[in-house]
Structure formats: C-alpha cells, structure tokens
Design an enzyme around this catalytic site. Structure first.
Site, short mmCIF file in Angstrom:
data_model
loop_
_atom_site.label_atom_id
_atom_site.label_comp_id
_atom_site.label_asym_id
_atom_site.label_seq_id
_atom_site.Cartn_x
_atom_site.Cartn_y
_atom_site.Cartn_z
N ASN A 137 3.90 -2.91 0.78
CA ASN A 137 3.44 -3.03 2.17
C ASN A 137 3.79 -4.43 2.66
O ASN A 137 4.37 -5.25 1.94
CB ASN A 137 1.93 -2.76 2.25
N LYS A 138 3.42 -4.72 3.88
CA LYS A 138 3.74 -6.00 4.51
C LYS A 138 3.43 -7.19 3.60
O LYS A 138 2.40 -7.21 2.93
CB LYS A 138 2.93 -6.10 5.82
N ASP A 169 4.53 1.09 2.95
CA ASP A 169 5.90 1.42 3.37
C ASP A 169 6.61 2.28 2.34
O ASP A 169 7.55 3.01 2.67
CB ASP A 169 6.70 0.15 3.64
N ARG A 182 16.83 -0.51 8.19
CA ARG A 182 15.81 -1.23 7.39
C ARG A 182 15.72 -0.54 6.02
O ARG A 182 15.71 0.68 5.95
CB ARG A 182 14.44 -1.22 8.08
N GLN A 197 2.03 -9.09 13.30
CA GLN A 197 1.64 -7.72 13.68
C GLN A 197 0.12 -7.57 13.74
O GLN A 197 -0.40 -6.76 14.51
CB GLN A 197 2.21 -6.70 12.67
N ARG A 252 8.27 -0.05 14.98
CA ARG A 252 8.02 -0.50 13.61
C ARG A 252 6.82 0.24 13.04
O ARG A 252 6.11 0.93 13.75
CB ARG A 252 7.78 -2.02 13.59
N GLY A 253 6.60 0.00 11.72
CA GLY A 253 5.56 0.75 11.01
C GLY A 253 6.25 1.98 10.42
O GLY A 253 6.99 2.68 11.13
N ALA A 254 5.99 2.23 9.12
CA ALA A 254 6.76 3.26 8.41
C ALA A 254 6.80 4.62 9.14
O ALA A 254 7.89 5.16 9.38
CB ALA A 254 6.23 3.39 6.99
O1 MRU Z 1 7.65 -4.75 9.20
P1 MRU Z 1 6.71 -3.72 9.76
O2 MRU Z 1 5.90 -4.21 10.90
O3 MRU Z 1 7.42 -2.43 10.05
O4 MRU Z 1 5.71 -3.44 8.55
C1 MRU Z 1 4.71 -2.48 8.74
C2 MRU Z 1 3.77 -2.37 7.60
O5 MRU Z 1 3.88 -3.05 6.61
C3 MRU Z 1 2.73 -1.29 7.73
O6 MRU Z 1 1.58 -1.65 7.04
C4 MRU Z 1 3.27 0.02 7.15
O7 MRU Z 1 4.53 0.32 7.66
C5 MRU Z 1 2.35 1.16 7.43
S1 MRU Z 1 2.28 1.60 9.14
C6 MRU Z 1 1.26 2.95 9.24
#
Ligand code: MRU
Length: 356
Positions: free
Chosen positions: A254-255, A244, A96, A203, A53-55
């Site tokens: 973002n999250k 994201d 996703r 997270q 996970r994470g972009a």
């Molecule tokens: O749902 P996730 O855990 O993939 O969400 C991640 C985030 O929102 C991060 O802040 C974003 O992807 C940046 S990661 C460098």
C-alpha cells in the site's frame, strides 16, 4: 455541511461522446475539475499523474479506457482487431506498475475478446463495453460489503487512523478503508478519524480529509510522523488502510508509510486492518518481495507543494510510492467475501475457493 464532493463520480464513461470522464484528483480540494479524456495518451497520462488514482479507480478507468481504444479500432478481421487491442492493453498497463487492479481489469476485457472470437467485431465491442461497465458496478457492491464487514470491527465513537486515501475518491463509492466510516455515517454512527497527510503527494491531507468532512465525520489531520504520538495518547482503536496488491501469503502493498504504521500499531497493541476487494489480491505471487514498487520523480519530494525548492539541488532522492507490510503485522484483511485472519496463505485461499 457541504457534501458536494460525494455527489461526483471519480470515474465514469460517456459512451455517446466516447470519453472517459474523471474528477481530477490532483486539483482537489481546491478545485473540482472534470476531465473528459478521449485519446489513449491522455488516459495513460491521467493514470500516471494520479489524476485518477487508488487501485479500484485505476482499474475502472483502465477498463473504460481500453473499451474506448477498442471502439476506435478499424479492423477487417478478428486477428487484426486482437493485435491492435492487445497493443492498446499493453500501453495502458504500462502506466503504473504496482496496483494489480490495472492488469486485472485489462485482462478481464481481453478475456471477453478471447472468449467471443466467433462473434463479429461490432458485437465484441458491445460486450467489451458491458464488461467495463460491470467492473464499475461490481466495485460499488464490493465496497459496500467491505464496509459491512469493516463495521463489525469498530464501534460508535471509536478513533480510527488511516493513511493515504482509500475512500470514495479511490473507488466508485464508499471506498475500502473508509467504507466502514461512510456506511457507519449512513446509520447515524460517529467516528473520530485521524488522517495521515501522506507525504509526498498528500492524498490523506487533500482527499481523505475532504471526503470525510463532507460526510460529517470528525476528522483530524496529522503529519505522518505524528502517528506514534496519537497511538500513544490512546486515541486510536484501529488502523484501517487500503491496499494496491496483496500477495497469497497476506503481505500487503500500500502507499509508502503504511508498513511503518503497522510496526507502530503492533508496538502499541492497536489492531491493524487492510481493507480491499479480492481484485486487489494477487494469488499468483507468493509473497510481497515479488511486488514491483513504483519509483516516482524526485521533484515530488523536493519541490512539490513548496513555493521554492526546499532541498539542495544535488541531493539524491529515494521516492518509492508504495511499501509492503509483512503479513505478521496485519490483524485482518477485510474483503467483500469476509475477513481473512492469519495464517493468510490458508484464509485467502479459502476466500478464493469460495469465490469460485
Ligand atoms: O498512489 P495512489 O494514490 O494511487 O495510492 C493509493 C493507495 O495506496 C490506496 O491506499 C490504495 O490504492 C487503495 S484505494 C481503495
């Protein structure tokens, strides 16, 4: 200090074994579990279930995943190869919807195919591998540069509030929002980092605290609803978050919970920075209203982490995974090419023009 977790790669390719190798982020911090994924369904599931996970990490995983799909394609001619490749690409792209790095990485691989139609299929497969590896290698450099620019915004001893995990685990190394902290540590600096736990998937509590503690950072975990209080206490010099998908006007997705933090930061006069590579900026969309927000299962809110379901059985649940922070709440967007400042429609365009 046990910094073992920082020695693991969140995403890797084992080409000899035709496997995508990931650190299962759903098991952290309790267990360090490595998954070796060999078929497309498992790779799709790993992205959907947030095992990776994470972009940026999603983009890297998708690149390796699509290369592995291509490697397995048995086709006699280019057209047949392209059609099977494209189907595999669309499949991974459906895992996703929000982080643009997913389609960005998949498109990079597809462009390799489009630009090399004169080559034979085994040559094309090698080029696809090179491109997927390049996406990962570039990510390390981008994160380091983001860290350098981010470090200019803070000083030794500062208090930083962060949300979700935009750290090493979400990328290949350093992270984005946490890159200045990790880079600062390399240079002997100390920061006091406050991590929002980040409901519902935690997270922040599970991942950001884990990697920051491993790096020797003074780390404090707070529930999401405590952010106002720590700002009011005067403990926060800056908010650093990841992203994201950022629109051309600087609206930043973002999250879930990020936009609320930005509102609080404005109220308390705390600078609010979004840190991310240009691969997360989607210049094809004008503003944040065009971003598709992933909706996740209700059980993540009502059951996960609890011994027993904690909400009435028939309650309606709204569980968006992301929100969009309006550009006017953002002090700066830190990229590998520098820090964009308002008005973002101009500063982001300038960054992309220079990048070309
Ligand atoms: O749902 P996730 O855990 O993939 O969400 C991640 C985030 O929102 C991060 O802040 C974003 O992807 C940046 S990661 C460098």
């Amino acid at each position: 200090m046990n910094n073992e977790i920082l020695n693991y790669e969140s995403v890797a390719l084992d080409d000899d074994d035709s496997a995508l190798v990931i650190l299962d982020q759903t098991e952290l911090p309790g267990e360090i579990k490595i998954l070796r994924l060999k078929n497309q369904k498992d790779i799709w599931q790993a992205i959907y279930k947030l095992q990776v996970r994470g972009a940026p990490a999603i983009g890297i995983a998708a690149g390796f995943g699509l290369y592995l799909a291509a490697k397995n394609i048995q086709a006699d001619d280019y057209e047949e190869f392209f059609s099977q490749f494209h189907a595999a690409k669309e499949y991974l792209n459906s895992s996703r919807p929000t982080a643009v790095n997913l389609s960005w990485a998949l498109n990079r691989l597809e462009n390799v195919l489009i630009n090399n139609r004169d080559k034979n299929i085994s040559e094309i497969k090698k080029l696809l591998r090179d491109e997927a590896v390049k996406i990962k290698d570039e990510d390390i450099l981008m994160c380091r540069k983001i860290g350098e620019y981010g470090l200019t915004l803070i000083k030794d001893g500062d208090g930083i509030l962060t949300h979700c995990n935009a750290g090493q685990l979400a990328t290949s190394k350093y992270g984005t929002a946490l890159a200045p902290i990790h880079l600062g540590r390399e240079r002997g600096m100390n920061f006091k980092v406050y991590c929002d736990e980040t409901r519902p998937l935690l997270q922040g509590a599970r991942l950001s605290t884990f990697e920051l503690i491993a790096d020797g950072v003074e780390t404090t975990l707070i529930c999401d609803n405590m952010a106002s209080q720590v700002m009011k206490n005067g403990w926060i010099n800056a908010v650093f978050v990841g992203c994201d998908r950022v629109a051309a006007n600087g609206d930043a997705c973002n999250k879930i919970g990020t936009s609320g933090l930005a509102v609080l930061a404005k109220y308390y006069g705390v600078p609010f920075y979004v840190l991310g590579p240009t691969s997360t900026i989607d210049m094809s969309i004008k503003n944040g209203r065009e971003i598709i927000i992933e909706q996740r299962p209700a059980e993540e809110v009502t059951e996960m982490w609890y011994k027993k379901r904690m909400a009435p059985k028939d309650v309606k649940v709204y569980n968006p995974a992301f929100d969009v922070t309006d550009n006017e709440l953002i002090t700066g967007i830190v990229t590998e090419y520098g820090i964009a400042r308002p008005p973002y429609s101009e500063s982001l365009k300038k960054i992309f023009d220079e990048k070309k």
